[in-house]
Design an enzyme around this catalytic site. Structure first.
Site, mmCIF file in Angstrom:
data_model
loop_
_atom_site.group_PDB
_atom_site.id
_atom_site.type_symbol
_atom_site.label_atom_id
_atom_site.label_comp_id
_atom_site.label_asym_id
_atom_site.label_seq_id
_atom_site.Cartn_x
_atom_site.Cartn_y
_atom_site.Cartn_z
ATOM 1 N N LYS A 102 -0.810 5.181 -5.770
ATOM 2 C CA LYS A 102 -1.865 4.816 -6.729
ATOM 3 C C LYS A 102 -2.749 6.008 -7.066
ATOM 4 C CE LYS A 102 -3.289 1.662 -3.881
ATOM 5 N NZ LYS A 102 -2.196 1.607 -2.919
ATOM 6 N N GLY A 133 0.821 -1.207 0.000
ATOM 7 C CA GLY A 133 0.000 0.000 0.000
ATOM 8 C C GLY A 133 0.856 1.258 0.000
ATOM 9 N N ASP A 134 0.176 2.396 -0.176
ATOM 10 C CA ASP A 134 0.839 3.715 -0.170
ATOM 11 C C ASP A 134 1.856 3.873 -1.291
ATOM 12 O OD1 ASP A 134 -0.534 4.210 2.267
ATOM 13 O OD2 ASP A 134 1.049 3.153 3.343
ATOM 14 N N GLY A 166 -1.469 9.091 9.969
ATOM 15 C CA GLY A 166 -0.305 9.911 10.320
ATOM 16 C C GLY A 166 0.845 9.095 10.896
ATOM 17 N N GLY A 178 -5.799 6.067 1.940
ATOM 18 C CA GLY A 178 -5.636 7.518 1.890
ATOM 19 C C GLY A 178 -4.873 7.842 0.631
ATOM 20 N N GLN A 199 -4.972 -0.099 -0.803
ATOM 21 C CA GLN A 199 -3.956 -0.928 -0.126
ATOM 22 C C GLN A 199 -2.994 -1.541 -1.161
ATOM 23 O OE1 GLN A 199 -7.514 -1.729 1.093
ATOM 24 N NE2 GLN A 199 -7.094 0.186 2.128
ATOM 25 N N LYS A 256 8.126 7.916 -6.887
ATOM 26 C CA LYS A 256 9.060 8.509 -5.904
ATOM 27 C C LYS A 256 10.524 8.218 -6.206
ATOM 28 C CE LYS A 256 6.315 9.458 -1.911
ATOM 29 N NZ LYS A 256 6.134 9.316 -0.484
HETATM 30 P P1 IMP Z 1 -7.012 -2.400 8.328
HETATM 31 O O1 IMP Z 1 -7.174 -2.380 6.855
HETATM 32 O O2 IMP Z 1 -7.313 -1.076 8.979
HETATM 33 O O3 IMP Z 1 -7.731 -3.539 8.976
HETATM 34 O O4 IMP Z 1 -5.451 -2.652 8.654
HETATM 35 C C1 IMP Z 1 -4.816 -3.884 8.371
HETATM 36 C C2 IMP Z 1 -3.396 -3.643 7.854
HETATM 37 O O5 IMP Z 1 -3.441 -3.023 6.580
HETATM 38 C C3 IMP Z 1 -2.547 -2.715 8.742
HETATM 39 O O6 IMP Z 1 -1.213 -3.140 8.680
HETATM 40 C C4 IMP Z 1 -2.699 -1.376 8.064
HETATM 41 O O7 IMP Z 1 -1.623 -0.517 8.363
HETATM 42 C C5 IMP Z 1 -2.698 -1.797 6.615
HETATM 43 N N1 IMP Z 1 -3.391 -0.849 5.732
HETATM 44 C C6 IMP Z 1 -4.712 -0.692 5.575
HETATM 45 N N2 IMP Z 1 -4.962 0.257 4.654
HETATM 46 C C7 IMP Z 1 -3.786 0.679 4.218
HETATM 47 C C8 IMP Z 1 -3.392 1.631 3.209
HETATM 48 O O8 IMP Z 1 -4.209 2.258 2.533
HETATM 49 N N3 IMP Z 1 -2.054 1.788 3.042
HETATM 50 C C9 IMP Z 1 -1.138 1.074 3.739
HETATM 51 N N4 IMP Z 1 -1.455 0.178 4.666
HETATM 52 C C10 IMP Z 1 -2.769 -0.022 4.895
#
Ligand code: IMP
Length: 436
Positions: free
Chosen positions: A16, A12-13, A308, A40, A230, A337
């Site tokens: 995208k 993720g991040d 954050g 996000g 993600q 990046k």
């Molecule tokens: P959840 O999706 O909030 O249940 O989190 C489960 C895992 O996915 C955790 O390690 C979060 O940090 C990660 N995660 C969820 N959404 C994102 C994202 O948009 N970017 C990066 N990591 C994410």
């Protein structure tokens, strides 16, 4: 007419949102198909920053239809907040620009509490979730007790559904609060029903049968851009389980989440940073806990757009990219990046792992094995200078081009886009996935 999926190739991040925003110009419809406001997406257009959690990143383009499909879990107050802030800034002038699937599941306050208290109760072995209630909302969906957007539109049905679900949710909350040694949250049905019925009315102008709408658009020749959230390694089936999110992040889920057949997907573009980051717990073979990792975090502003939280940073891992290529069927990679790596004397690229003295070139299926691997690095020369002004591949420093080419060779997928800064313009698009 190609339809394209943009999918995260790492944890993720990857950037995208920026790529989706860029490609929206070539599509008529942009679809979010899974996840929720755990995502996000940061967009910078003309220096103005927009962070979106639910609404597809294509929304900054007038005249494009953005769809939140059935596979998404929606926190309606977050969605209404996003709608209001976009409208206040002159976007989303026409309600028809945003379509919300009636079949998408809704995140309720008990989901957020269960997520938060569940993490507290796990103590030292927590997953590091975003705390947005994503996992518990998907649990309700799979357990067939979820409440959907269509239910918000009918106050009586909503009241019935909330009253059916609330007692067992409160029971679970009491249990988790006791385990976490925190006060038990209170949730009264009547104010909750009134609040969510009102939110339903705010969303009503956008609610539709998204699958039907998309099929109609495709039959008229529209090009669809599916926006993943993600990343591959957070996929509930194919990621680093249990350190994953609760939905399928891989490209094939674009069809399922949107309510289309798999033949609706023509190309899959994987997005990868020129290095690797991860938030939350779980193994990360190329993680750097030294000053290089600190430097990547500071220069790359590696702090979660949703929570954050500081992101863990490390070298690029071609084992992961090869895996992402396989499970998503990647057509090409956007490497984002690249500018963040400027100024490093040498750059490491992980090409394989060592596991119990053996060299392995594939991602181990067992997360504990992944936690034990040692990365095998190839060291490449770095480069200096500000890349953000570079607009063509040939203008990149020779060693930066060599790095990109080596990434392609080691992961077996072409790099079709290179991003050299946060702004929409700071991009080198080598091949457009919408061109056949
Ligand atoms: P959840 O999706 O909030 O249940 O989190 C489960 C895992 O996915 C955790 O390690 C979060 O940090 C990660 N995660 C969820 N959404 C994102 C994202 O948009 N970017 C990066 N990591 C994410």
């Amino acid at each position: 007419m190609p339809n394209v999926v943009v999918v995260g190739a790492q944890w993720g991040d990857e950037g995208k949102g920026k790529v989706v925003d860029l490609l929206t110009e070539h599509a008529q419809v942009v679809v979010r198909y899974h996840g929720g406001n755990n995502a996000g997406h940061t967009l910078v257009v003309g220096g103005q920053k927009t962070v979106l959690h639910l609404i597809p990143s294509g929304i900054l383009h007038a005249g494009k239809t953005c769809v939140i499909a059935s596979g998404v879990v929606i926190d309606p107050s977050v969605l209404v907040g996003e709608l209001d802030s976009l409208k206040a800034r002159g976007f989303l002038k026409d309600d028809g620009q945003l379509v919300i699937s009636a079949g998408a599941h809704v995140i309720f306050p008990w989901h957020k509490w269960i997520d938060e208290l569940g993490e507290k109760a796990r103590g030292g072995s927590k997953l590091g979730t975003t705390g947005r209630g994503i996992g518990p909302a998907y649990e309700d969906k799979v357990a067939r007790r979820g409440i959907r957007v269509r239910d918000l539109l009918d106050a009586d049905r909503l009241a019935r559904r909330v009253k059916e679900r609330l007692p067992s949710a409160l029971e679970e909350l009491r249990r988790l609060a006791t385990a976490a040694e925190t006060p038990v949250p209170t949730l009264e049905p009547e104010p909750l029903i009134a609040e969510f019925a009102a939110l339903g009315q705010r969303l009503r102008p956008h609610v539709a049968d998204a699958s039907l709408l998309l099929a109609g658009k495709i039959s008229k020749g529209a090009r669809i851009l599916f926006e993943g959230a993600q990343g591959t390694l957070l996929d509930v089936d194919h990621g680093t389980y249990p350190f994953v999110t609760s939905s399928n992040c891989v490209a094939a889920n674009a069809a399922v989440g949107a309510g289309l057949g798999p033949t609706a997907i023509d190309k899959v573009m994987g997005i990868s940073k020129a290095y690797t980051t991860r938030v939350g717990s779980g193994p990360f073979p190329t993680e750097l806990t030294d000053e290089v990792g600190e430097r990547l975090r500071a220069k790359g502003a590696e702090f979660g757009a949703t929570t954050g939280r500081p992101r863990r940073c490390g070298w690029l891992d071609a084992v992961i990219l090869r895996y992402a290529a396989r499970v998503n069927g990647l057509w090409g990679i956007a490497l984002t990046k690249l500018d963040v790596l400027s100024g490093l004397k040498s750059i490491n690229l992980c090409t394989a792992y060592e596991l119990d003295g053996q060299r392995v070139s594939e991602l181990p299926g067992d997360v504990e094995d992944l936690g034990r691997v040692r990365p095998v690095y190839e060291s490449l020369p770095g480069w200096d200078g500000d890349l953000t002004l570079v607009r063509t591949f040939d203008e990149l420093p020779e060693t930066a081009r060599r790095y990109v080419r080596r990434v392609e060779e080691t992961c077996g997928v072409r790099v079709v886009c290179v991003s050299v800064g946060a702004d929409r313009g700071e991009t080198i698009l080598l091949e457009n996935p919408f061109r056949t």
